[in-house]
Design a protein around this motif. Structure first.
Motif, mmCIF file in Angstrom:
data_model
loop_
_atom_site.group_PDB
_atom_site.id
_atom_site.type_symbol
_atom_site.label_atom_id
_atom_site.label_comp_id
_atom_site.label_asym_id
_atom_site.label_seq_id
_atom_site.Cartn_x
_atom_site.Cartn_y
_atom_site.Cartn_z
ATOM 1 N N VAL A 48 51.741 44.832 37.027
ATOM 2 C CA VAL A 48 53.145 44.786 37.426
ATOM 3 C C VAL A 48 53.244 44.699 38.941
ATOM 4 O O VAL A 48 52.588 45.451 39.672
ATOM 5 N N ALA A 49 54.046 43.773 39.426
ATOM 6 C CA ALA A 49 54.135 43.525 40.863
ATOM 7 C C ALA A 49 54.751 44.707 41.606
ATOM 8 O O ALA A 49 55.751 45.268 41.185
ATOM 9 N N THR A 50 54.106 45.091 42.691
ATOM 10 C CA THR A 50 54.674 46.106 43.577
ATOM 11 C C THR A 50 54.914 45.479 44.944
ATOM 12 O O THR A 50 54.992 46.172 45.944
ATOM 13 N N ASN A 51 54.991 44.132 44.960
ATOM 14 C CA ASN A 51 55.148 43.421 46.220
ATOM 15 C C ASN A 51 55.944 42.159 45.969
ATOM 16 O O ASN A 51 56.333 41.877 44.841
ATOM 17 N N ALA A 52 56.177 41.418 47.037
ATOM 18 C CA ALA A 52 56.913 40.161 46.930
ATOM 19 C C ALA A 52 56.022 39.023 47.386
ATOM 20 O O ALA A 52 55.478 39.061 48.486
ATOM 21 N N CYS A 53 55.830 38.031 46.534
ATOM 22 C CA CYS A 53 55.109 36.822 46.883
ATOM 23 C C CYS A 53 56.043 35.646 46.653
ATOM 24 O O CYS A 53 56.554 35.490 45.556
ATOM 25 N N PHE A 54 56.251 34.842 47.672
ATOM 26 C CA PHE A 54 57.179 33.735 47.497
ATOM 27 C C PHE A 54 56.898 32.619 48.490
ATOM 28 O O PHE A 54 56.122 32.779 49.434
ATOM 29 N N PHE A 55 57.522 31.488 48.234
ATOM 30 C CA PHE A 55 57.330 30.295 49.044
ATOM 31 C C PHE A 55 58.609 29.963 49.795
ATOM 32 O O PHE A 55 59.699 30.167 49.291
ATOM 33 N N ILE A 56 58.430 29.424 50.984
ATOM 34 C CA ILE A 56 59.559 28.902 51.750
ATOM 35 C C ILE A 56 59.188 27.511 52.232
ATOM 36 O O ILE A 56 58.122 27.315 52.814
ATOM 37 N N GLU A 57 60.053 26.557 51.947
ATOM 38 C CA GLU A 57 59.804 25.211 52.477
ATOM 39 C C GLU A 57 60.403 25.122 53.867
ATOM 40 O O GLU A 57 61.471 25.646 54.145
ATOM 41 N N ASN A 58 59.658 24.473 54.742
ATOM 42 C CA ASN A 58 60.105 24.300 56.124
ATOM 43 C C ASN A 58 59.654 22.917 56.579
ATOM 44 O O ASN A 58 58.490 22.718 56.899
ATOM 45 N N GLU A 59 60.590 21.965 56.549
ATOM 46 C CA GLU A 59 60.287 20.560 56.816
ATOM 47 C C GLU A 59 59.271 20.072 55.774
ATOM 48 O O GLU A 59 59.565 20.055 54.609
ATOM 49 N N ALA A 60 58.068 19.695 56.190
ATOM 50 C CA ALA A 60 57.092 19.140 55.241
ATOM 51 C C ALA A 60 55.981 20.130 54.923
ATOM 52 O O ALA A 60 54.917 19.751 54.451
ATOM 53 N N MET A 61 56.218 21.425 55.170
ATOM 54 C CA MET A 61 55.202 22.446 54.927
ATOM 55 C C MET A 61 55.763 23.537 54.021
ATOM 56 O O MET A 61 56.969 23.637 53.808
ATOM 57 N N VAL A 62 54.854 24.351 53.481
ATOM 58 C CA VAL A 62 55.230 25.484 52.653
ATOM 59 C C VAL A 62 54.578 26.730 53.223
ATOM 60 O O VAL A 62 53.408 26.709 53.598
ATOM 61 N N TYR A 63 55.347 27.805 53.299
ATOM 62 C CA TYR A 63 54.801 29.096 53.723
ATOM 63 C C TYR A 63 54.698 30.011 52.511
ATOM 64 O O TYR A 63 55.677 30.203 51.782
ATOM 65 N N PHE A 64 53.501 30.554 52.294
ATOM 66 C CA PHE A 64 53.297 31.542 51.244
ATOM 67 C C PHE A 64 53.410 32.913 51.896
ATOM 68 O O PHE A 64 52.597 33.286 52.737
ATOM 69 N N ILE A 65 54.448 33.668 51.542
ATOM 70 C CA ILE A 65 54.748 34.957 52.171
ATOM 71 C C ILE A 65 54.396 36.096 51.219
ATOM 72 O O ILE A 65 54.725 36.027 50.030
ATOM 73 N N TYR A 66 53.733 37.108 51.757
ATOM 74 C CA TYR A 66 53.401 38.301 50.966
ATOM 75 C C TYR A 66 53.972 39.523 51.676
ATOM 76 O O TYR A 66 53.770 39.710 52.870
ATOM 77 N N LEU A 67 54.697 40.349 50.939
ATOM 78 C CA LEU A 67 55.296 41.557 51.510
ATOM 79 C C LEU A 67 55.138 42.727 50.557
ATOM 80 O O LEU A 67 55.284 42.576 49.344
ATOM 81 N N ASP A 68 54.818 43.889 51.095
ATOM 82 C CA ASP A 68 54.983 45.130 50.342
ATOM 83 C C ASP A 68 55.394 46.216 51.330
ATOM 84 O O ASP A 68 55.742 45.930 52.469
ATOM 85 N N ASP A 69 55.352 47.481 50.911
ATOM 86 C CA ASP A 69 55.861 48.561 51.762
ATOM 87 C C ASP A 69 55.134 48.649 53.095
ATOM 88 O O ASP A 69 55.704 49.059 54.106
ATOM 89 N N ASN A 70 53.840 48.299 53.114
ATOM 90 C CA ASN A 70 53.036 48.531 54.317
ATOM 91 C C ASN A 70 52.385 47.281 54.888
ATOM 92 O O ASN A 70 51.728 47.351 55.912
ATOM 93 N N ASP A 71 52.529 46.166 54.226
ATOM 94 C CA ASP A 71 51.786 44.979 54.633
ATOM 95 C C ASP A 71 52.677 43.755 54.618
ATOM 96 O O ASP A 71 53.632 43.683 53.852
ATOM 97 N N ALA A 72 52.360 42.810 55.484
ATOM 98 C CA ALA A 72 53.086 41.540 55.525
ATOM 99 C C ALA A 72 52.133 40.470 56.031
ATOM 100 O O ALA A 72 51.413 40.670 57.007
ATOM 101 N N SER A 73 52.103 39.348 55.356
ATOM 102 C CA SER A 73 51.238 38.260 55.787
ATOM 103 C C SER A 73 51.834 36.939 55.327
ATOM 104 O O SER A 73 52.701 36.897 54.464
ATOM 105 N N GLN A 74 51.340 35.859 55.913
ATOM 106 C CA GLN A 74 51.807 34.536 55.522
ATOM 107 C C GLN A 74 50.672 33.537 55.653
ATOM 108 O O GLN A 74 49.727 33.732 56.417
ATOM 109 N N LYS A 75 50.768 32.481 54.873
ATOM 110 C CA LYS A 75 49.775 31.427 54.897
ATOM 111 C C LYS A 75 50.494 30.095 54.845
ATOM 112 O O LYS A 75 51.388 29.891 54.025
ATOM 113 N N VAL A 76 50.112 29.181 55.725
ATOM 114 C CA VAL A 76 50.715 27.848 55.744
ATOM 115 C C VAL A 76 49.964 26.967 54.757
ATOM 116 O O VAL A 76 48.734 26.938 54.734
#
Length: 385
Positions: free
Chosen positions: A91-119
């Motif tokens: 069961v997910a205890t975090n948020a994983c989602f995509f954001i489109e920005n022009e011709a790229m996609v950002y994979f965003i990961y968030l939880d209570d203590n951590d945050a990261s992104q990948k292009v």
């Protein structure tokens, strides 16, 4: 003193026997260590056990694990693995989602203590002139690229499928307008009864007639459903993106004036339309466009309230039970909720009247718990959880 006379012959024999007895054991242990080092992971763990372990690995780590070996790449890339992972992952205890920005996609990961992104680069051979995320369903992303293509993409397996809708474009009333504005309504969802993913579009032809078509990914064919059209289709100024939830796709009018305004529902199994009453709303001048979301496993709706300078989030705690609509207020001028944690905290992106911008975690009372500001945050860009 003669040391030889002090030695005990019986003791010497015991030591000798002990020494001689230990030697083969030492050699045996060394041999075992040598043999152990030469064993691969597949000699220690069965393929079935490796498969079970991989199914419980969080999705954001699976892309790296595909690089471990050809076997692991094959296991993770199997379309059946994606289906099993969807049902067996924790069961997910975090948020994983995509954001489109022009011709790229950002994979965003968030939880209570951590945050990261990948292009990431979308699965196109050539860089598109325009690209947009249109929605998501069970790990698949539906996207659009110029000139007349939709693309279904699964990050987990790397699977992608290009879908042409050129046969519709020639009959569209507003030919020159880019998608998503070409279609009055569109959506992407899963029909469990047929084990099939469907892309649904409602559009208007040059003679002002409305049409409804859907694409079956299982049969790879477009099917016309004009007979199922709702008489509400041309009655409202709809927010075109559809939200998949509970086996159905939902659309909401851009601006809700009263609770009598409806949420339009298309059942993917029955191929029929129905409606759902929206929650109580303020006067039209007080709120901006309404947007649907899945929040905490429930149907949600949110909009910006200009009078209070807050974002109001309604969550239907029990599906299709109007009395269970529950209101949350977030003190942000613009706030797009991404998900609700099981303990009630709300993650979203936006900005406040004090010019704070980024990702925020609020509790159900609206108190700010955390602010992540060093991540890509194009407010008006589409995203998919």
């Amino acid at each position: 003193m003669n040391c030889e006379k002090l030695s005990n012959p019986s003791m010497d024999k015991k030591k000798k026997r002990k020494h001689m007895g230990n030697k083969p054991k030492e050699e045996s242990t060394m041999e075992k260590k040598k043999n152990h080092k030469s064993k691969s992971i597949y000699d220690i763990l069965s393929l079935e056990l490796i498969h079970i372990v991989l199914m419980r690995v969080p999705i954001r780590h699976l892309a790296r694990l595909k690089c471990v070996s050809k076997l692991w790449y094959s296991l993770i890339s199997d379309p059946d693995f994606a289906e099993l992972h969807f049902h067996h992952s924790p069961v997910a205890t975090n948020a994983c989602f995509f954001i489109e920005n022009e011709a790229m996609v950002y994979f965003i990961y968030l939880d209570d203590n951590d945050a990261s992104q990948k292009v990431m680069s979308p699965p196109f051979k050539k860089k598109p002139s325009h690209f947009a995320v249109l929605g998501s369903c069970r790990g698949f992303i539906l996207s659009y690229r110029d000139p007349h293509f939709l693309v279904v993409w699964n990050l987990l397996t790397g699977f992608s499928k290009r879908i042409s809708y050129s046969h519709i474009v020639a009959r569209l009333k507003y030919y020159v307008v880019r998608l998503p504005y070409k279609f009055h309504l569109y959506g992407f969802g899963y029909d469990a009864s047929q084990d099939d993913y469907l892309v649904v579009v409602a559009w208007q032809d040059k003679d002002d007639h409305y049409h409804l078509d859907y694409l079956s990914l299982r049969t790879n064919s477009w099917i016309n459903l004009d007979a199922a059209l709702s008489n509400l289709l041309g009655s409202y100024n709809w927010n075109p993106p559809g939200l998949f939830f509970n086996g159905t796709i939902h659309w909401v009018p851009s601006v809700l004036e009263a609770y009598r305004d409806v949420i339009l529902i298309f059942d993917l199994k029955e191929r029929t339309f129905s409606t759902l009453s929206a929650p109580e709303q303020p006067v039209k001048s007080a709120c901006s466009y309404s947007i649907l979301a899945v929040l905490g496993g429930c149907l949600g709706l949110y909009y910006r309230n200009y009078d209070s300078r807050k974002t109001e989030i309604w969550v239907m705690k029990e599906y299709k039970v109007h009395s269970t609509w529950t209101l949350y207020q977030i003190p942000c001028e613009v706030f797009q909720p991404v998900c609700f944690y099981s303990h009630g905290d709300i993650i979203g992106r936006g900005y406040t009247f004090s010019d704070k911008r980024g990702y925020f975690i609020h509790n159900v009372r609206g108190d700010l718990l955390k602010h992540f500001k060093n991540l890509c945050c194009p407010i008006r860009r589409a995203y998919a959880v």
